[in-house]
Design a protein around this motif. Structure first.
Motif, PDB file in Angstrom:
ATOM      1  N   SER A  31       0.812  -1.224   0.000  1.00  0.00           N
ATOM      2  CA  SER A  31       0.000   0.000   0.000  1.00  0.00           C
ATOM      3  C   SER A  31       0.837   1.262   0.000  1.00  0.00           C
ATOM      4  CB  SER A  31      -0.936   0.013   1.217  1.00  0.00           C
ATOM      5  OG  SER A  31      -0.179   0.048   2.418  1.00  0.00           O
ATOM      6  N   GLY A  32       2.161   1.138  -0.019  1.00  0.00           N
ATOM      7  CA  GLY A  32       3.009   2.320  -0.057  1.00  0.00           C
ATOM      8  C   GLY A  32       3.755   2.517   1.244  1.00  0.00           C
ATOM      9  N   SER A  33       4.547   3.553   1.292  1.00  0.00           N
ATOM     10  CA  SER A  33       5.419   3.813   2.424  1.00  0.00           C
ATOM     11  C   SER A  33       4.626   4.282   3.636  1.00  0.00           C
ATOM     12  CB  SER A  33       6.445   4.882   2.048  1.00  0.00           C
ATOM     13  OG  SER A  33       7.085   5.366   3.191  1.00  0.00           O
ATOM     14  N   LEU A  34       4.767   3.564   4.742  1.00  0.00           N
ATOM     15  CA  LEU A  34       4.083   3.943   5.968  1.00  0.00           C
ATOM     16  C   LEU A  34       4.679   5.217   6.562  1.00  0.00           C
ATOM     17  CD1 LEU A  34       2.082   3.427   8.221  1.00  0.00           C
ATOM     18  CD2 LEU A  34       3.699   1.811   9.235  1.00  0.00           C
ATOM     19  N   VAL A  35       6.009   5.343   6.498  1.00  0.00           N
ATOM     20  CA  VAL A  35       6.665   6.534   7.049  1.00  0.00           C
ATOM     21  C   VAL A  35       6.196   7.784   6.301  1.00  0.00           C
ATOM     22  CG1 VAL A  35       8.871   7.712   7.370  1.00  0.00           C
ATOM     23  CG2 VAL A  35       8.686   5.274   7.867  1.00  0.00           C
ATOM     24  N   LEU A  36       6.167   7.710   4.969  1.00  0.00           N
ATOM     25  CA  LEU A  36       5.734   8.866   4.182  1.00  0.00           C
ATOM     26  C   LEU A  36       4.264   9.175   4.410  1.00  0.00           C
ATOM     27  CD1 LEU A  36       7.616   8.436   0.776  1.00  0.00           C
ATOM     28  CD2 LEU A  36       8.169   9.918   2.696  1.00  0.00           C
ATOM     29  N   ALA A  41       0.590  13.063   6.327  1.00  0.00           N
ATOM     30  CA  ALA A  41      -0.674  13.425   6.971  1.00  0.00           C
ATOM     31  C   ALA A  41      -0.542  14.681   7.820  1.00  0.00           C
ATOM     32  CB  ALA A  41      -1.160  12.266   7.842  1.00  0.00           C
ATOM     33  N   GLU A  42       0.715  15.096   8.093  1.00  0.00           N
ATOM     34  CA  GLU A  42       1.015  16.323   8.846  1.00  0.00           C
ATOM     35  C   GLU A  42       0.317  16.350  10.208  1.00  0.00           C
ATOM     36  OE1 GLU A  42       0.164  19.624   6.310  1.00  0.00           O
ATOM     37  OE2 GLU A  42       1.853  19.212   4.978  1.00  0.00           O
ATOM     38  N   ILE A  43       0.356  15.203  10.888  1.00  0.00           N
ATOM     39  CA  ILE A  43      -0.242  15.130  12.225  1.00  0.00           C
ATOM     40  C   ILE A  43       0.836  15.133  13.308  1.00  0.00           C
ATOM     41  CG2 ILE A  43      -2.333  13.951  11.446  1.00  0.00           C
ATOM     42  CD1 ILE A  43      -1.042  11.307  12.363  1.00  0.00           C
ATOM     43  N   CYS A  44       2.120  15.187  12.888  1.00  0.00           N
ATOM     44  CA  CYS A  44       3.201  15.252  13.862  1.00  0.00           C
ATOM     45  C   CYS A  44       4.305  16.143  13.311  1.00  0.00           C
ATOM     46  CB  CYS A  44       3.745  13.858  14.195  1.00  0.00           C
ATOM     47  SG  CYS A  44       4.377  12.963  12.771  1.00  0.00           S
ATOM     48  N   ASN A  45       5.207  16.566  14.180  1.00  0.00           N
ATOM     49  CA  ASN A  45       6.334  17.385  13.781  1.00  0.00           C
ATOM     50  C   ASN A  45       7.293  16.533  12.950  1.00  0.00           C
ATOM     51  OD1 ASN A  45       9.183  18.429  14.099  1.00  0.00           O
ATOM     52  ND2 ASN A  45       8.072  20.099  15.074  1.00  0.00           N
ATOM     53  N   PRO A 112      13.845   5.599   4.936  1.00  0.00           N
ATOM     54  CA  PRO A 112      14.923   4.635   4.684  1.00  0.00           C
ATOM     55  C   PRO A 112      14.440   3.186   4.649  1.00  0.00           C
ATOM     56  CG  PRO A 112      14.989   5.384   6.956  1.00  0.00           C
ATOM     57  CD  PRO A 112      13.931   6.201   6.276  1.00  0.00           C
ATOM     58  N   PHE A 113      13.140   2.931   4.893  1.00  0.00           N
ATOM     59  CA  PHE A 113      12.605   1.572   4.858  1.00  0.00           C
ATOM     60  C   PHE A 113      11.982   1.225   3.509  1.00  0.00           C
ATOM     61  CE2 PHE A 113      12.116   2.915   9.362  1.00  0.00           C
ATOM     62  CZ  PHE A 113      13.054   2.047   9.917  1.00  0.00           C
ATOM     63  N   ASP A 114      11.893   2.179   2.611  1.00  0.00           N
ATOM     64  CA  ASP A 114      11.235   1.961   1.334  1.00  0.00           C
ATOM     65  C   ASP A 114      12.007   0.942   0.496  1.00  0.00           C
ATOM     66  OD1 ASP A 114       9.192   2.692  -0.700  1.00  0.00           O
ATOM     67  OD2 ASP A 114      10.952   3.392  -1.795  1.00  0.00           O
TER      68      ASP A 114
END
Length: 587
Positions: A31-36, A41-45, A112-114
């Motif tokens: 489903s794509g990169s979880l980190v990205l 989503a801009e819900i954290c710094n 870096p996990f992609d």
């Protein structure tokens, strides 16, 4: 790993726990990169999240390129083609010799996990590689610094992601007919250059032909910075210049004479005026673009200290007289004058200006542009203004005796007049007017004040570092009789980080000196007293030399000693090159 990412996001000032749960619960294979997804989503710094991610999994955090040398850039580019770097957001940042592995390539990425990024890196590079983490903005700037602005346009004619951000003279979109590939590439390249300067808050763009290459530089915070361009863009040199000429309404067939024009742009709904000047050179035409935003001018935003602000406000309340702002080109004189006019721009006052050119428009002010080719000079325009019942007049620059005499006559007949002069300090404004041929008694009776100014870079608040300076250092540069000077003073110095692009500075502020023409100074001017006598009397009347004003900003942590020293001279010192800088760095 999901639980670890959830904990990291929660620790990174997550503003929407429900959204976080939704993203983590919707994780599917492929489903794509979880980190990205999390940072997108801009819900954290983002920076805090990636720093903690790096600490958790052993990835160093990358702040961005500092001063990237051309040879090093060429070497790094050889490890990864620009198409892969841009498509996956990967930047080769360094090659490090490690004891066990030999040379190791370090690649920066926001994720870096992609797995796709790992596959590309393994396919393209022939040496071992490790990962670093960086924000998406740092990655974007790194790719541009390494491969050059507009590099992707050689492969892709139009970057549709930016098509809704920059418009030219009513064009509905930057997406154009791509039937002519070269034309489309050049148009997009010019747009990308202008967009890049606006994003970096640049004030000027310079395009200079260098043989088979095209040199592009931005002026940011008063300093010129080279912008990397693709190596084969030199073949588009003439086309790039022609495109800018078309945008500015200039003659593309005339390459032997200088030309001036203007471009009207819009970025995110904000109007941007661009002044264009072309200069013929032996290598080809050089083009300079001055970016002028239609900003709101405010006296409070000039950053004056309380004493200076109070004295300036008192001057602005005068019913008549001349107030002269002095300084070299690029010292912010026009910005100060616009702020002064905005402060006194009231319904009961009629304000008329004559400028060359009109850089910014002020609502409610009548602004006239000089047109020498049809005989509309400062002097002729000023005569016309006086017949138009003004209360306040602003003359862009006092260039000759005729203009100065008309301005003096306007001041003596009840008008408040603002103008500029090119002098090194405030008191030198007197001698400059005398050199122009103005009678001393007219200067004494009409001029109310001389204000000199310079621009210095502001220290980046994110990375500035405290630094102790001793009494002997300050005294060596003309700072004496300061409270607390008996012991070392704590000031700040520039270091550099990703937010200031490694410069240690972000933005600029003005430092000032103000010489009010008192009755005592009037008498000295009338009898042609020398500059030393005028200076002595001005100090007795409350004049503070610019360098001493600058130390206030240094002590407040706004700028550095080096910045103030670079634009001022010691009181009584005639040559700043005589000053020694070693003590400032040795501490």
């Amino acid at each position: 790993m999901i639980s670890q990412l959830q904990e990291l996001a929660s620790r990174s000032m997550c503003s929407n726990p429900a959204k976080l749960e939704e993203i983590l619960s919707d994780v599917q294979p492929g489903s794509g990169s979880l980190v990205l997804k999390l940072i997108g989503a801009e819900i954290c710094n983002e920076e805090l999240f990636l720093r903690q991610l790096g600490e958790q999994f052993g990835f160093p955090y990358w702040e961005g390129f500092g001063d990237l040398k051309q040879e090093e850039a060429a070497r790094l580019r050889s490890f990864l083609p620009s198409e892969s770097a841009r498509r996956k957001g990967i930047v080769p940042v360094a090659v490090v010799e490690e004891e066990d592995a030999g040379p190791v390539l370090y690649l920066a990425s926001s994720d870096p996990f992609d797995l796709d990024s790992h596959s590309i890196a393994a396919r393209e590079t022939e040496i071992p590689f490790n990962w670093m983490v960086a924000t998406r903005e740092t990655i974007r700037e790194g790719v541009q610094s390494l491969y050059g602005v507009g590099d992707e346009l050689l492969g892709e004619l139009i970057d549709s992601r930016h098509s809704d951000r920059l418009y030219f003279e009513g064009e509905e979109s930057m997406v154009i007919d791509d039937s002519d590939e070269n034309s489309a590439t050049v148009i997009s390249f010019v747009n990308e250059i202008i967009r890049g300067a606006l994003e970096q808050e640049g004030t000027d763009i310079h395009l200079e032909p260098w043989g088979r290459s095209l040199r592009v530089r931005y002026r940011i915070d008063g300093k010129l910075k080279d912008v990397a361009t693709p190596e084969n863009m030199g073949s588009f040199q003439l086309s790039v210049v022609s495109r800018i000429k078309i945008m500015a309404g200039l003659d593309i067939a005339e390459r032997r004479l200088p030309q001036d024009g203007r471009i009207h742009l819009e970025q995110d709904g904000r109007p941007i005026d661009v002044r264009v000047a072309t200069i013929p050179s032996v290598e080809g035409e050089s083009v300079s673009l001055r970016l002028l935003g239609q900003e709101v001018f405010d006296l409070e935003k000039l950053g004056m200290d309380d004493d200076m602000l109070s004295r300036v406000k008192n001057l602005l309340e005068l019913p008549n007289g001349i107030i002269l702002v002095t300084g070299p080109t690029g010292s912010g004189k026009s910005t100060s004058l616009y702020a002064f006019l905005s402060e006194i721009n009231r319904p009961e006052s009629r304000i008329v200006t004559i400028e060359d050119p009109v850089e910014n428009k002020i609502k409610g002010v009548v602004q006239i542009a000089v047109k020498n080719e049809i005989g509309l000079t400062f002097a002729r325009g000023l005569r016309s203004i006086l017949r138009g019942d003004p209360n306040v007049i602003m003359v862009g620059e006092m260039r000759d005796l005729e203009t100065a005499e008309i301005a003096i006559r306007a001041a003596l007949t009840g008008h408040l007049v603002f103008s500029t002069l090119h002098t090194n300090d405030a008191i030198s404004g007197v001698t400059r007017l005398i050199d122009m041929g103005v009678e001393p008694f007219l200067i004494a009776s009409s001029v109310r004040a001389f204000i000199a100014q310079r621009l210095v870079r502001k220290l980046c608040k994110n990375c500035r570092k405290p630094h102790l300076v001793g009494k002997e250092v300050l005294e060596a540069h003309g700072w004496t009789d300061l409270p607390g000077i008996d012991g070392p003073l704590e000031v700040y110095r520039a270091t550099g980080c990703s937010r200031c692009r490694g410069t240690g500075y972000r933005g600029r502020l003005a430092i000032y000196e103000l010489a009010t023409v008192t009755s005592a100074l009037e008498e000295l001017i009338s009898r042609k007293a020398g500059i030393a006598e005028l200076m002595k009397q001005a100090v007795a009347d409350g004049y503070i030399p610019m360098r001493l004003y600058g130390i206030r900003k240094v002590l407040e942590g706004e700028t550095s000693l080096e910045e103030v020293l670079s634009v001022t001279v010691s009181p009584g010192s005639g040559n700043i090159s005589d000053l020694k800088y070693a003590s400032l760095t040795d501490g």
